[in-house]
Design an enzyme around this catalytic site. Structure first.
Site, short mmCIF file in Angstrom:
data_model
loop_
_atom_site.label_atom_id
_atom_site.label_comp_id
_atom_site.label_asym_id
_atom_site.label_seq_id
_atom_site.Cartn_x
_atom_site.Cartn_y
_atom_site.Cartn_z
N ARG A 1 0.89 -1.23 -0.07
CA ARG A 1 0.00 -0.15 -0.10
C ARG A 1 1.01 1.15 0.25
O ARG A 1 1.30 1.74 1.00
CB ARG A 1 -0.87 -0.10 1.11
CG ARG A 1 -1.90 -1.01 1.18
CD ARG A 1 -2.65 -1.32 2.36
NE ARG A 1 -1.79 -1.93 3.48
CZ ARG A 1 -2.39 -1.92 4.79
NH1 ARG A 1 -3.48 -1.73 4.89
NH2 ARG A 1 -1.50 -2.58 5.66
N ASP B 1 2.23 5.05 -0.09
CA ASP B 1 1.66 6.42 0.29
C ASP B 1 1.52 7.32 -0.72
O ASP B 1 1.82 7.22 -2.01
CB ASP B 1 2.85 6.93 1.20
CG ASP B 1 2.85 5.96 2.57
OD1 ASP B 1 2.08 5.48 2.96
OD2 ASP B 1 4.24 6.29 3.03
N TYR C 1 12.17 -1.74 -4.08
CA TYR C 1 11.96 -0.28 -4.20
C TYR C 1 13.03 0.07 -5.03
O TYR C 1 14.34 -0.31 -4.60
CB TYR C 1 11.38 0.40 -3.13
CG TYR C 1 10.06 0.10 -2.64
CD1 TYR C 1 8.89 1.44 -3.09
CD2 TYR C 1 9.68 -1.06 -1.76
CE1 TYR C 1 7.91 0.75 -2.47
CE2 TYR C 1 8.48 -1.06 -1.19
CZ TYR C 1 7.38 -0.18 -1.45
OH TYR C 1 6.14 -0.31 -1.28
N ARG D 1 11.44 5.31 3.01
CA ARG D 1 12.11 6.68 2.72
C ARG D 1 12.65 7.22 3.86
O ARG D 1 13.46 8.24 3.88
CB ARG D 1 10.82 7.59 2.69
CG ARG D 1 10.16 7.47 1.15
CD ARG D 1 9.06 8.35 1.00
NE ARG D 1 7.98 8.22 1.70
CZ ARG D 1 7.24 9.14 2.11
NH1 ARG D 1 7.61 10.38 2.23
NH2 ARG D 1 5.79 8.84 2.83
#
Length: 276
Positions: free
Chosen positions: A55, A57, A118, A206
């Site tokens: 999910r 952001d 990622y 992040r």
């Protein structure tokens, strides 16, 4: 399941104008747009159980997102061959369904996943970021040392409690296994961090990037990011890197479909209710 066919959807999107993946009232989200478009094609409520691997952001992009839905078997038989073309005609241009595939009923886009990968893109060029790439790359105002970034990254690989790098959720574990974390500088000068783990808690990628960047520009020591792993709560001094530099590029699943259920059972036992 009787009378139902599970369908895997491989999805890509530009997260710039989305408030993340998950459906939210009065907000434009990827799940909301996809659900509405499937309803226009198949009929309201026909596609059920939309489940996503990760999910993302608000502002985060994807080139390798995976989700699944359940369709009545006669509906899949009728629309399966033309679903991609129909979706391409109705979806907005910032989201694409790249593949739709029938999968076993025990495939779970979230819990059957073995890894999420990622990439995070950073420009340390004095002029910033090329205008056409401003939505996927962040500008860093100081020169970054690739070797130092990789030295900092090495200390974060492995199974650790990443509480210092996560937005804690009640009853959710922050234990994660990072199987890959490294940086490269592409021929165009862009620095790319690749981060792969079995799963991620909210804001983890992040936060890791934010910690490594201040090492790469010389403001923190190489061992500082790994040292934070001793913390039992979020480290307030870690700045979360901007969302638009992050892209979900791949989700892995067992090679043998017979392993889907086994993997899902293991994940639920170890992670529930983890945030991917």
């Amino acid at each position: 399941m009787d009378g139902q066919t599970r369908v895997r959807l491989d999805v890509a999107y530009d997260g710039t104008d989305f408030s993340g993946w998950a459906a939210q009232p009065d907000r434009r989200t990827v799940a909301g747009v996809l659900t509405d478009t499937l309803a226009r094609i198949l009929g309201a409520g026909t596609a059920t159980g939309l489940t996503v691997a990760g999910r993302t952001d608000a502002g985060v992009h994807a080139t390798g997102q995976v989700c699944h839905v359940d369709l009545p078997t006669p509906v899949w038989a009728q629309f399966g061959g033309s679903l991609l073309r129909r979706l391409a005609g109705l979806l907005p241009t910032d989201v694409r369904v790249r593949a739709s595939t029938e999968v076993p009923a025990d495939f779970d886009a979230r819990f059957s996943a073995t890894f999420r990968r990622y990439e995070y893109r950073v420009s340390d060029a004095p002029y910033g970021v090329e205008p056409l790439r401003r939505h996927e790359i962040i500008a860093w105002p100081r020169p970054l040392d690739l070797a130092v970034l990789n030295a900092a990254a090495a200390g974060l690989v492995g199974e650790h409690d990443f509480a210092a790098y996560c937005r804690r959720k009640e009853n959710a574990t922050t234990l994660r296994e990072v199987t890959r974390l490294d940086w490269r500088r592409d021929p165009d000068g862009i620095l790319v961090a690749t981060v792969q783990a079995d799963a991620f808690c909210q804001a983890m990628v992040r936060s890791l990037v934010g910690a490594m960047l201040v090492v790469g520009d010389g403001r923190r020591s190489v061992d500082w990011p790994a040292g934070l792993l001793r913390r039992q709560e979020r480290a307030s001094e870690v700045t979360v890197a901007p969302a638009h530099g992050l892209t979900l590029v791949a989700v892995g699943y067992p090679d043998d479909p017979a392993g889907y259920a086994r993997r899902a059972e293991l994940t639920r036992r170890l992670r529930l209710p983890a945030q991917s």
